[in-house]
Design an enzyme around this catalytic site. Structure first.
Site, PDB file in Angstrom:
ATOM      1  N   TRP A 326     -15.306 -46.454 -10.097  1.00 17.71           N
ATOM      2  CA  TRP A 326     -14.064 -46.874  -9.101  1.00 17.71           C
ATOM      3  C   TRP A 326     -14.433 -48.266  -9.007  1.00 17.71           C
ATOM      4  CZ3 TRP A 326     -14.500 -49.085  -4.348  1.00 17.71           C
ATOM      5  CH2 TRP A 326     -13.139 -49.065  -3.691  1.00 17.71           C
ATOM      6  N   HIS A 327     -15.213 -48.719  -8.769  1.00 14.60           N
ATOM      7  CA  HIS A 327     -15.561 -50.064  -8.614  1.00 14.60           C
ATOM      8  C   HIS A 327     -14.762 -51.115  -9.654  1.00 14.60           C
ATOM      9  CE1 HIS A 327     -18.289 -49.018  -5.229  1.00 14.60           C
ATOM     10  NE2 HIS A 327     -17.715 -50.168  -4.588  1.00 14.60           N
ATOM     11  N   GLY A 328     -14.833 -50.885 -11.049  1.00 21.70           N
ATOM     12  CA  GLY A 328     -14.365 -51.371 -12.083  1.00 21.70           C
ATOM     13  C   GLY A 328     -14.389 -50.774 -13.082  1.00 21.70           C
ATOM     14  N   PHE A 495     -10.465 -53.986  -6.918  1.00 20.19           N
ATOM     15  CA  PHE A 495     -10.945 -52.601  -7.266  1.00 20.19           C
ATOM     16  C   PHE A 495      -9.860 -51.529  -6.857  1.00 20.19           C
ATOM     17  CE2 PHE A 495     -15.301 -54.565  -5.710  1.00 20.19           C
ATOM     18  CZ  PHE A 495     -15.486 -54.995  -7.012  1.00 20.19           C
TER      19      PHE A 495
END
Lengths: 495, 496
Positions: A326-328, A495
């Protein structure tokens, strides 16, 4: 429009002023217009994506209510809503990553790579508003909230500008209820507004004075790894822990403060995370809105801890791998998530044994020094994991960690080498002053259990004025902005 | 209850207003520390003087680039004619900056004659980044009168500068806001603050925009280009620029004269633009002083009057300024203000130049230290401190110097120290017999004389809290000469 921009400093007071001048019944319309304008300052076309997400989840809410008795149809609606929203997210955020990996595999098999022909710009905050909109679908499905009938109020829920691009990821039970009750609530609360201003000022301070300043050093070390040794990399790793905290918690503080000024209470997103005694506790204090989202909408549906230890550990690892992704769209983020999942599993496995050992050797775990030891231990683990989060590639992360442990060079602290990574002695001194102020604020948060805005708001006016003027002038004098400084975007925007 | 609520509301409004006022006061104080104070280097800004001059006190303004800044001395014009003039120059002044400068000039002054230098017709872009920044920050961001409205002339200047430098990485169009407001750029000056950021440069009291350079380089004479007059084609930009200069000056009721301050390192392209501008200006019936062709009249020399290929030095500037003074006297009826107390700044400016001459003479005296001391004892605004250490031979040069100050042979044998201020003995210290003495030469310099631990005499100087200068223990006659106008120690040496 970034929170630390001149445009926002003009935009926000105008929005707030008109908000309070307008009749209560139409205020939500004004906030909706302001929110879309706020987003369109980045990219006009991408506001359409928010609109699509809004229409899909709003429609799914109505359908879920309509098919109240029909579980099959309801599941179909939820699946539809998730497919469309996550599809958009995948298309804009993960498609390149997907093709990159496919091409790597094809390369191994000596097959010509696929050119996807797209060069997409990542829509700002897409992960945040997508998750927020999906939480609504799930909440209606579970019957925890009723479907919204007013599409504009719902559109405001998805696009509310203070938290639109980097959270906190709000829940329909909280924010939507506040939007619905807006006309009935008390219009203006002096203390609330002041508390919001203090909160915003402190957020700006965290971002502009600390995060952007330490970022110069951190980036300097990461970009000159061939030159850096143990001490530079250790300090850069610690620096990044500080940077990402001040960057993201600073943003959240501004968002919470701005919303508070407008009469909304956003959920808490950070609660002195570096005072956590374990990785599990860290995640109860760090990015709380995301952690609880994953808990509510992924960990529990996967079975949580109800299906035995092994399944619990598998669920934990899954949740953190997804959280990393999800963050990257990069393997470094996946590994970072995996490390956190694994650390939690390890903690869960060894903690009872450790406690038994402590008891056996008569170590008092209730003492302040033991708590401090646990905080430091957690801080070290979190800091090491951040190396993967920060690194551009796996090889860079490994090189960084190798440097940390293999090139012993304590003399760089004394011979001026430290000041060759972008910030000089004056900047270091300012940074230290900033960190001391931050530590004071976190101690207040930790012991008083209230955010800094509320705490300052309770003090007498002289103290309040001194603190506010200090924060403002620290930002406008020592903040990193202006033509000579290419102000880094808030880290979490991507993000 | 309602009354109590009203009181609370009023108090909150009052509190908010007071807070905002407090914020503005603190901000303005900080802004004054951080703002650029520099159009010339050394914390001197020409626009500040423009505003500081008594309203409409200026007769003549010289507008131009560093050629003007280094090449025109208002003190010489004052000395010879009593005309009040000012060097309204900024290093690297391009056409946009010149237009902005003229607009700024007429906000505060109504000079009868404005002499505009044409160096800027030789270039359309900027070669030196520092010059661009100086030009953009020369003027305050907000109009000084009334509400804080962004100054439109300044904004236009910034737009022009950014447009001109649009291709450069340094000046992005998106930076325009930062330049309009100035603060987003100057706030990072906390890293470079110096004493003059907190208090005004003392030279502001008498400075009139000039920057004399007392250094000489041997310069080759310019190449004599034989370019036929038909090649003199003035660019459209330069034509527009000259027309705009004439329009601004005349619409403000002044007369314009164009100048080309002499310098040898011009190219053939520069020469063409100069000559094209010259003929264009003459063709319209306006005056131009083309210094490139006036060497015999002005009398400047390529051997002695330039400090580099582009700029006149102090002595060259004196000659050019003398020529300009004569020109102004000859063609304009301008008043002699020399006895008018309103024009004290020009008198002080002249005095400063005089001290510069005196300092040069002191430091370059053919008779060496002896001449230095004799001169310093007679010189105005000089304070001399002399100290005797050990026995001096009554026949030696050091004794002769002491006698020149009126110190007797007997006193000399006793040793000690003397302070001579503007030719007058004001203090004497006898070692081992007197308490320490302290003498305030002026607000910037204090002198303390006392016994050292080994019964010698120590002299301590506290020069504007900047540094402490201790005396030597060398045997002989130690001499310090301090210039009160220049505020610097211009001589320190020991004569055996």
């Amino acid at each position: 429009m970034s929170f630390n921009s001149l445009q926002f400093l003009i935009f926000f007071p105008i929005v707030a002023l008109i908000f309070y001048i307008l009749p209560k019944k139409v205020r939500y319309i004004w906030l909706l217009v302001a929110s879309y304008y706020f987003y369109m300052c980045w990219n006009v076309a991408y506001a359409g994506l928010i609109a699509i997400s809004t229409v899909v989840t709003f429609g799914s809410g109505l359908l879920l209510e309509k098919f109240n008795e029909d579980t099959g149809k309801k599941k179909l609606v939820v699946a539809g809503s998730f497919t469309i929203n996550l599809g958009i997210l995948f298309f804009f955020k993960y498609l390149d990553f997907f093709f990159e990996n496919i091409n790597s595999l094809l390369g191994i098999m000596k097959v010509r790579p696929i050119n996807n022909g797209l060069d997409l710009l990542l829509p700002v905050g897409i992960s945040f508003y997508t998750f927020q909109a999906l939480s609504y679908t799930m909440d209606v499905y579970r019957g925890e909230v009723k479907a919204m009938k007013n599409p504009f109020k719902y559109a405001l829920f998805v696009s509310f500008f203070p938290q639109l691009v980097a959270g906190p990821i709000e829940r329909s039970k909280n924010l939507l209820t506040q939007i619905e009750t807006l006309p009935e609530r008390k219009s203006w609360n002096y203390e609330r507004v002041l508390s919001g201003i203090y909160q915003m000022a402190f957020g700006m301070f965290m971002k502009m004075v600390i995060a952007d300043r330490v970022a110069i050093f951190v980036d300097g070390v990461y970009s000159r790894l061939h030159y850096a040794g143990t001490f530079e990399t250790v300090f850069a790793a610690l620096g990044f822990s500080l940077q990402i905290y001040c960057d993201f918690a600073g943003y959240s503080a501004i968002a919470i403060g701005a919303a508070r000024i407008l009469g909304f209470d956003l959920m808490e997103n950070f609660n002195t995370p570096y005072f956590a005694g374990s990785i599990g506790e860290f995640w109860r204090r760090w990015h709380i809105s995301l952690s609880t989202w994953f808990k509510d909408y992924l960990y529990i549906p996967l079975g949580g801890n109800r299906k035995g230890k092994l399944r619990k550990y598998i669920n934990l690892i899954i949740v953190f791998l997804v959280s990393g992704l999800w963050h990257g769209a990069s393997w470094t983020f996946v590994i970072w998530g995996g490390i956190h999942g694994l650390l939690q599993v390890i903690e869960d496995v060894i903690l009872p044994r450790l406690n038994a050992l402590y008891e056996k050797f008569g170590i008092n775990t209730k003492t302040e020094s033991f708590k401090l030891f646990r905080m430091i231990k957690t801080g070290i683990l979190v800091t090491l994991a951040w190396v993967f989060f920060k690194a551009d590639s796996l090889s860079q992360a490994i090189k960084f960690l190798t440097r940390m442990f293999t090139k012993w060079n304590p003399w760089v602290i004394f011979d001026g080498t430290f000041f060759k990574y972008g910030i000089n002695q004056i900047e270091f001194r300012i940074l230290i002053i900033g960190v001391v102020i931050l530590l004071l604020a976190d101690l207040i948060r930790y012991f008083k259990k209230e955010d800094i805005g509320v705490f300052i708001g309770r003090q007498n006016f002289l103290f309040r004025w001194i603190v506010l003027l200090t924060l403002i002038f620290m930002c406008i004098v020592f903040g990193k902005y202006g033509a000579d400084f290419d102000s880094a975007e808030f880290i979490y925007f991507k993000f | 209850m309602e009354q109590s609520n009203n009181y609370k509301t009023i108090m909150r409004i009052v509190g908010a207003v007071v807070f905002v006022l407090l914020f503005l006061i603190v901000y303005s104080k900080i802004y004054n520390v951080f703002r650029y104070k520099d159009t010339h280097g050394d914390y001197l800004s020409m626009p500040v003087i423009l505003k500081d001059l008594p309203k409409d006190s200026l007769d003549v303004a010289f507008v131009g680039s560093s050629h003007t800044v280094c090449g025109v001395l208002p003190a010489v014009i004052w000395e010879e004619t009593g005309i009040s003039s000012m060097n309204v120059g900024i290093s690297g002044m391009d056409k946009s900056t010149c237009i902005a400068t003229l607009n700024e000039l007429f906000k505060y002054q109504s000079p009868q004659v404005v002499l505009v230098d044409l160096y800027n017709v030789t270039f359309d872009e900027h070669a030196v980044e520092g010059n661009v920044v100086r030009a953009m920050f020369a003027y305050e961001p907000f109009e000084s009168k009334g509400l804080p409205v962004l100054d439109k002339d300044r904004m236009r200047l910034i737009d022009d500068e950014i447009r001109i430098n649009g291709d450069s990485d340094r000046y992005e169009l998106s930076d325009a806001d930062d330049y309009y407001l100035e603060w987003p750029i100057v706030h990072s000056r906390y890293q470079e603050l110096k004493a003059n950021d907190f208090r005004e440069n003392p030279r502001y009291e008498y400075w009139l925009g000039e920057e004399p350079v007392m250094r000489t380089s041997l310069i080759s004479p310019p190449e004599l280009y034989s370019i036929p007059p038909e090649a003199y084609i003035l660019s459209d930009e330069n034509k527009e620029y000259i027309d705009e200069v004439i329009r601004i000056v005349e619409s403000n009721g002044s007369q314009v004269v164009f100048t080309i301050i002499p310098y040898p390192d011009y190219s053939d392209k520069d020469f063409i633009q100069f000559m094209s501008a010259d003929s264009y200006i003459r063709g319209m019936g306006y005056n131009i002083i083309n210094g490139l062709f006036l060497q015999p009249d002005i009398g400047y020399s390529y051997d002695t009057d330039f400090f580099n290929g582009d700029h006149l030095n102090y002595w060259g500037a004196k000659k050019v300024s003398g020529y300009l003074a004569n020109y102004l006297m000859m063609f304009y009826e301008l008043e002699d203000h020399r006895d008018d107390p309103k024009y004290m700044r020009w008198e002080k400016n002249w005095e400063y130049m005089h001290q510069m001459d005196q300092k040069w003479d002191l430091q370059n005296d053919e008779n060496g230290a002896f001449g230095t001391v004799i001169r310093s004892s007679l010189g105005s605004n000089l304070c001399t401190i002399i100290k005797v250490t050990g026995d001096l031979s009554p026949e030696g040069s050091s004794s002769a110097i002491a006698y020149a100050f009126g110190i007797s042979e007997a006193d000399l044998a006793k040793g000690g120290a003397w302070i001579i201020d503007s030719g007058e003995k004001v203090a004497r210290y006898l070692p081992g017999k007197e308490e320490e003495i302290e003498y305030e030469v002026n607000k910037n310099l204090s002198v303390k004389i006392c016994d050292s631990k080994d019964d010698k005499t120590d002299i301590y100087f506290n020069l504007d809290r900047r540094n402490m200068i201790n005396s030597d223990d060398e045997s002989g006659l130690e001499i310090f000469v301090y210039d009160e106008v220049l505020d610097e120690m211009i001589y320190n040496g020991v004569i055996k």
